[in-house]
Design a protein around this motif. Structure first.
Motif, PDB file in Angstrom:
ATOM      1  N   TYR A   4       0.857  -1.183   0.000  1.00 11.26           N
ATOM      2  CA  TYR A   4       0.000   0.000   0.000  1.00 11.26           C
ATOM      3  C   TYR A   4       0.893   1.233   0.000  1.00 11.26           C
ATOM      4  O   TYR A   4       2.095   1.140   0.249  1.00 11.26           O
ATOM      5  CB  TYR A   4      -0.904   0.027   1.242  1.00 11.26           C
ATOM      6  N   GLU A   5       0.296   2.372  -0.250  1.00  3.31           N
ATOM      7  CA  GLU A   5       1.072   3.611  -0.158  1.00  3.31           C
ATOM      8  C   GLU A   5       1.533   3.784   1.287  1.00  3.31           C
ATOM      9  O   GLU A   5       0.844   3.386   2.217  1.00  3.31           O
ATOM     10  CB  GLU A   5       0.224   4.807  -0.595  1.00  3.31           C
ATOM     11  N   THR A   6       2.712   4.378   1.430  1.00  6.29           N
ATOM     12  CA  THR A   6       3.287   4.545   2.758  1.00  6.29           C
ATOM     13  C   THR A   6       4.106   5.828   2.832  1.00  6.29           C
ATOM     14  O   THR A   6       4.636   6.280   1.813  1.00  6.29           O
ATOM     15  CB  THR A   6       4.163   3.324   3.131  1.00  6.29           C
ATOM     16  N   LYS A   7       4.205   6.371   4.039  1.00  4.78           N
ATOM     17  CA  LYS A   7       5.013   7.583   4.244  1.00  4.78           C
ATOM     18  C   LYS A   7       6.484   7.335   3.911  1.00  4.78           C
ATOM     19  O   LYS A   7       7.184   8.248   3.512  1.00  4.78           O
ATOM     20  CB  LYS A   7       4.916   8.048   5.706  1.00  4.78           C
ATOM     21  N   CYS A   8       6.926   6.109   4.107  1.00  4.05           N
ATOM     22  CA  CYS A   8       8.334   5.776   3.861  1.00  4.05           C
ATOM     23  C   CYS A   8       8.703   5.877   2.381  1.00  4.05           C
ATOM     24  O   CYS A   8       9.867   6.070   2.038  1.00  4.05           O
ATOM     25  CB  CYS A   8       8.638   4.366   4.347  1.00  4.05           C
ATOM     26  N   LYS A   9       7.719   5.709   1.510  1.00  2.00           N
ATOM     27  CA  LYS A   9       7.950   5.794   0.068  1.00  2.00           C
ATOM     28  C   LYS A   9       6.873   6.691  -0.532  1.00  2.00           C
ATOM     29  O   LYS A   9       6.097   6.266  -1.388  1.00  2.00           O
ATOM     30  CB  LYS A   9       7.921   4.408  -0.555  1.00  2.00           C
TER      31      LYS A   9
END
Length: 180
Positions: free
Chosen positions: A123-128
Motif C-alpha cells: 500500500y502507499e506509505t510515508k516511507c515511500k
C-alpha cells in the motif's frame, strides 16, 4: 509479524528500545535491525541490546545488510537488498531474507535460495511517498510462483492486515506502526 527498526522515528535510544520491547510484548516474531545512518559500532551496540530484550522470547533478530555486525552477533539471520543478495554466498541452512520490488525479483530470489522475501510496497506509505502501492494482487501472484515465505511490507495497518493475509502472505512487516 516483523518489526523493521528505524531509530529516526523516535527521540532517543531509550524510547527506541522501549518501542522494541513493547512490540516484543505485543507478539512480533522477528525484528529486522535496519539502521542506515549509524556506524558499525552503534549498530553492534543496538544488536546486543535487542538480543537481551528478546532473550527468553520466541522473537528472533535479523540483521539488515551489515555482514560485519551479522558475523559478530550471530543472530537468527541476515536480510539483504535484492542486488546485494545476487552476490551473496548463502551457506547451507542460513536464514537469508531478500527485499524485492517486482515479481521477477521475487522469482529470482526464490530460485537462488532466499529463505523469505520481503515484498513491497503493498500500500502507499510515508516511507515511500508518492509511490503507488502494488496491492494484494502482487502478493497473490508471487505466492503462485515461489516456494519461500512471502512477507508483505508497506502501508500495512490493523485495518488492512486481514486483506494481506487473505492474499496469501505468510507474514507482515511494519515499521511506522511500531516505531511511531
Amino acid at each position: 509479524m516483523y518489526l523493521i527498526t528505524n531509530r529516526q522515528l523516535v527521540q532517543s535510544d531509550e524510547e527506541y528500545f522501549q518501542k522494541i520491547e513493547a512490540a516484543v510484548k505485543y507478539g512480533i516474531c522477528r525484528i529486522i535491525l535496519r539502521e542506515k545512518n549509524v556506524s558499525d559500532d552503534v549498530l553492534l551496540k543496538y544488536a546486543k541490546t535487542i538480543t537481551k530484550i528478546i532473550e527468553n522470547t520466541n522473537c528472533k533478530l535479523i540483521i539488515n545488510s551489515n555482514e560485519f555486525v551479522y558475523k559478530k552477533v550471530k543472530p537468527y539471520g541476515i536480510h539483504l537488498p535484492f542486488e546485494m543478495f545476487l552476490g551473496y554466498e548463502k551457506k547451507k541452512d542460513e536464514i537469508v531474507g531478500v527485499s524485492i520490488h517486482s515479481s521477477e525479483e521475487a522469482i529470482k530470489a526464490d530460485k537462488l535460495g532466499a529463505t523469505y522475501i520481503l515484498a513491497s510496497n503493498i500500500y502507499e506509505t510515508k516511507c515511500k511517498e508518492g509511490l503507488k502501492g502494488k496491492g494484494v494482487k502482487f502478493i497473490e501472484y508471487i505466492k503462485k510462483h515461489v516456494s519461500c515465505k512471502v512477507i508483505a511490507l508497506g502501508g500495512i495497518k490493523e485495518d488492512n492486515m486481514k486483506e494481506v493475509y487473505n492474499s496469501g502472505a505468510d507474514g507482515v512487516a511494519m515499521m511506522s506502526a511500531f516505531m511511531e
